[in-house]
Design a protein around this motif. Structure first.
Motif, PDB file in Angstrom:
ATOM      1  N   ASN A   1       5.129   0.348   1.809  1.00 26.60           N
ATOM      2  CA  ASN A   1       4.415   0.819   0.552  1.00 26.60           C
ATOM      3  C   ASN A   1       2.875   1.206   0.936  1.00 26.60           C
ATOM      4  O   ASN A   1       2.462   2.087   0.345  1.00 26.60           O
ATOM      5  CB  ASN A   1       4.405  -0.561  -0.280  1.00 26.60           C
TER       6      ASN A   1
ATOM      7  N   TYR B   1       0.958   4.775  -0.235  1.00 26.93           N
ATOM      8  CA  TYR B   1      -0.311   4.661  -1.325  1.00 26.93           C
ATOM      9  C   TYR B   1      -1.280   5.189  -0.299  1.00 26.93           C
ATOM     10  O   TYR B   1      -2.166   5.887  -0.877  1.00 26.93           O
ATOM     11  CB  TYR B   1      -0.423   3.269  -1.856  1.00 26.93           C
TER      12      TYR B   1
ATOM     13  N   TYR C   1       8.970   3.374   0.171  1.00 31.30           N
ATOM     14  CA  TYR C   1       9.555   3.060  -1.262  1.00 31.30           C
ATOM     15  C   TYR C   1       8.976   1.614  -1.650  1.00 31.30           C
ATOM     16  O   TYR C   1       8.285   0.850  -0.716  1.00 31.30           O
ATOM     17  CB  TYR C   1      11.068   2.952  -0.980  1.00 31.30           C
ATOM     18  N   GLU C   2       9.033   1.083  -2.856  1.00 29.24           N
ATOM     19  CA  GLU C   2       8.564   0.194  -3.425  1.00 29.24           C
ATOM     20  C   GLU C   2       9.553  -1.052  -2.935  1.00 29.24           C
ATOM     21  O   GLU C   2      10.650  -1.609  -3.562  1.00 29.24           O
ATOM     22  CB  GLU C   2       8.660   0.144  -4.938  1.00 29.24           C
TER      23      GLU C   2
ATOM     24  N   THR D   1       7.922   5.232  -3.568  1.00 28.46           N
ATOM     25  CA  THR D   1       6.411   4.998  -3.607  1.00 28.46           C
ATOM     26  C   THR D   1       6.111   6.288  -4.481  1.00 28.46           C
ATOM     27  O   THR D   1       6.540   7.387  -3.957  1.00 28.46           O
ATOM     28  CB  THR D   1       5.407   4.951  -2.352  1.00 28.46           C
ATOM     29  N   CYS D   2       5.407   6.388  -5.624  1.00 31.64           N
ATOM     30  CA  CYS D   2       4.620   5.306  -5.927  1.00 31.64           C
ATOM     31  C   CYS D   2       4.989   5.140  -7.446  1.00 31.64           C
ATOM     32  O   CYS D   2       4.120   4.703  -8.076  1.00 31.64           O
ATOM     33  CB  CYS D   2       2.928   5.722  -5.810  1.00 31.64           C
TER      34      CYS D   2
ATOM     35  N   GLY E   1       6.004   2.265  -8.413  1.00 32.25           N
ATOM     36  CA  GLY E   1       5.816   0.886  -8.861  1.00 32.25           C
ATOM     37  C   GLY E   1       4.475   0.749  -9.861  1.00 32.25           C
ATOM     38  O   GLY E   1       4.337  -0.108 -10.253  1.00 32.25           O
ATOM     39  N   SER E   2       3.648   1.605  -9.409  1.00 35.89           N
ATOM     40  CA  SER E   2       2.215   1.427 -10.125  1.00 35.89           C
ATOM     41  C   SER E   2       2.103   2.767 -11.068  1.00 35.89           C
ATOM     42  O   SER E   2       0.980   3.233 -11.539  1.00 35.89           O
ATOM     43  CB  SER E   2       1.141   1.565  -9.141  1.00 35.89           C
TER      44      SER E   2
ATOM     45  N   VAL F   1       2.986  -6.809  -2.592  1.00 32.39           N
ATOM     46  CA  VAL F   1       2.795  -5.370  -3.025  1.00 32.39           C
ATOM     47  C   VAL F   1       1.699  -4.797  -3.356  1.00 32.39           C
ATOM     48  O   VAL F   1       0.963  -3.691  -3.157  1.00 32.39           O
ATOM     49  CB  VAL F   1       4.284  -4.914  -3.641  1.00 32.39           C
TER      50      VAL F   1
ATOM     51  N   ARG G   1      -0.937  -1.813  -1.992  1.00 28.52           N
ATOM     52  CA  ARG G   1      -1.136  -0.644  -2.432  1.00 28.52           C
ATOM     53  C   ARG G   1      -2.727  -0.499  -2.700  1.00 28.52           C
ATOM     54  O   ARG G   1      -3.167   0.353  -2.130  1.00 28.52           O
ATOM     55  CB  ARG G   1      -0.824  -0.836  -4.136  1.00 28.52           C
TER      56      ARG G   1
END
Length: 503
Positions: A76, A80, A106-107, A131-132, A134-135, A375, A379
């Motif tokens: 991760n 990022y 990947y997340e 990624t990304c 997750g955010s 995580v 990030r």
């Protein structure tokens, strides 16, 4: 650091552990700054120094075309960091990522959550959680890296570094050149020794997609699962096993689940929920060995007291170790583990940075050195480091510790669980609520609210938690204790915030 130390190419060292007692869990937050003797070359007050990058010749001696910036690691944090390079318009033709993984970043939290859903419950799969996402960012598939001009080396971990020559050697024998280097190697799972059955067929550890795929294959064929470890992985894998309708037992050495964070009262509520779903607990236990059947497959877990718990699969979730090899000459922190960095993630060697799980960094708001395996930190540290590297930004990383878990979220589950924690778990505790479904725990030290955990909160309530933990307001403990509900307790805490923090 002597010239001899920086000239030699360092081999990849094996990470060896001896976890048979399981009494080695990492602290939620790490101790105060180690003595100067343990990292004598580290000087966080020095002025920022960026390595002068000299474009290499067109010689074929270097495998990478993109040599100005190199990221080692494919998790991760690497993903990022790559996004931040792109946002600053610096990635194209200048950034190279070298990874031991077969996949683009990947997340990773998905691996012990939605990835393990039963196959008829819409489990997560790549490319869905690259990624990304997750955010809330763009999904960075392999094609994304190509489109951005980022050079990728998959399944080829770095095994050596020559600091003076600014070169890396990979497992396949490639020689890579770098101008600035970001180490984002993360952690490796702590394993049981082979001599007590740690490598038996049917014994699983989980750090990557390949591990998760192997685990799912066993879940499909098994009836009895033993999960060793009462932390995040143990709780999440056990909840998944319930969804597969397996006979499930959790074994751990502590007195209750997630002892690093949960209070005994809070843990009891979660343990009751798991028990209601058929999960059995063996607490305060030490492992003697993992036993095999006549076919050599794991068949049970033998405890120090002589008893054996039958199992046709075992998942070991007893912690992780920072993957510092082959970078151990750069400056390690002997107390918390990992590579020592300052508030901009600079190591003791100019031009070399470390981010994510592997970085031992100053936790500014608590005035101590920490290493955080989460995580959110992966990030944020990646973004902060990359901005410091590419711009004139010299602000110190000011991280607010944040942890969460989500379990029993698969379709058809009678109750979905999601808690969040912000801050520091120090001082006295006040617990409000009966887990029906909400419960909140407040940590108060010298009158100040230092940390707060909330189960099953609303979006607005979850958004309040970091404000409380960041501002550490003085709170009336008696008022909190007398609150009739979680909502009332949160309102009491909110009222203690300064006006500017509430907005």
């Amino acid at each position: 650091m002597s010239s001899a130390a920086v000239r030699r190419v360092l081999p990849m060292a094996a990470i060896i552990s001896n976890p048979t007692s399981l009494k080695h869990g990492l602290s939620l937050f790490c101790p105060e700054l180690h003595s100067s003797a343990s990292c004598s070359s580290f000087n966080p007050s020095r002025r920022f120094q960026r390595r002068n990058f000299v474009a290499a010749s067109t010689s074929s001696s270097f495998a990478n075309d993109n040599r100005e910036f190199v990221i080692v690691g494919g998790g991760n944090a690497a993903g990022y960091a790559a996004r931040t390079f792109v946002e600053h318009g610096v990635a194209n033709g200048k950034l190279c990522i070298v990874s031991k993984e077969a996949h683009a970043p990947y997340e990773r939290p998905a691996l012990t959550k939605a990835y393990l859903f039963p196959l008829d419950k819409k489990p997560a799969r790549l490319p869905g959680f690259h990624t990304c996402v997750g955010s809330g960012g763009e999904r960075q598939t392999p094609d994304w890296y190509k489109d951005q001009g980022i050079e990728m080396f998959y399944e080829d971990p770095v095994t050596g570094i020559d600091i003076e020559k600014q070169t890396l050697t990979t497992n396949s024998g490639k020689l890579l050149k770098y101008g600035s280097l970001i180490i984002a190697t993360g952690c490796t799972a702590t394993r049981f020794p082979e001599k007590i059955g740690g490598n038996l067929p049917g014994v699983h550890y989980i750090r990557d997609v390949a591990d998760a795929d192997s685990l799912i294959s066993s879940l499909e064929r098994s009836n009895k699962i033993v999960v060793i470890g009462g932390g995040y992985i143990g709780m999440e894998v056990a909840a998944a096993a319930v969804g597969w309708k397996l006979d499930t037992t959790i074994i751990f050495p502590e007195e209750h689940l997630l002892q690093r964070l949960f209070t005994p009262s809070l843990a009891q509520k979660y343990e009751q929920l798991y028990s209601d779903n058929g999960v059995k607990f063996v607490k305060g236990a030490s492992i003697k060995s993992l036993e095999a059947n006549s076919d050599g497959h794991v068949a049970g877990v033998r405890l120090d007291n002589g008893s054996t718990i039958e199992a046709d699969m075992v998942v070991v979730g007893i912690g992780a170790k920072p993957a510092v090899s082959p970078f151990d000459s750069i400056g390690l922190n002997n107390k918390v583990g990992g590579i020592q960095v300052d508030g901009q993630f600079r190591t003791s060697v100019p031009g070399i940075f470390a981010i994510g799980d592997v970085a031992a960094f100053p936790l500014k708001m608590y005035n101590r050195i920490a290493r955080v395996e989460h995580v959110d930190h992966a990030r944020r540290s990646a973004q902060h480091c990359t901005k410091a590297l590419l711009t004139a930004n010299t602000s110190t990383y000011d991280y607010l510790p944040y942890f969460y878990s989500r379990v029993f979220e698969y379709e058809g589950s009678p109750r979905k669980i999601w808690w969040q924690f912000f801050g520091d778990n120090v001082g006295e505790t006040v617990e409000i609520g009966h887990f029906d479904p909400k419960v909140a725990t407040f940590w108060i030290d010298s009158g100040k609210l230092k940390g707060v955990l909330l189960e099953s909160g609303s979006l607005e309530e979850f958004q309040l938690l970091p404000k409380l933990a960041r501002n550490q307001p003085l709170v009336d403990k008696a008022k909190l204790q007398n609150a009739s509900s979680v909502e009332e307790a949160l309102e009491i805490a909110r009222a203690s915030l300064p006006v500017e923090a509430v907005a």
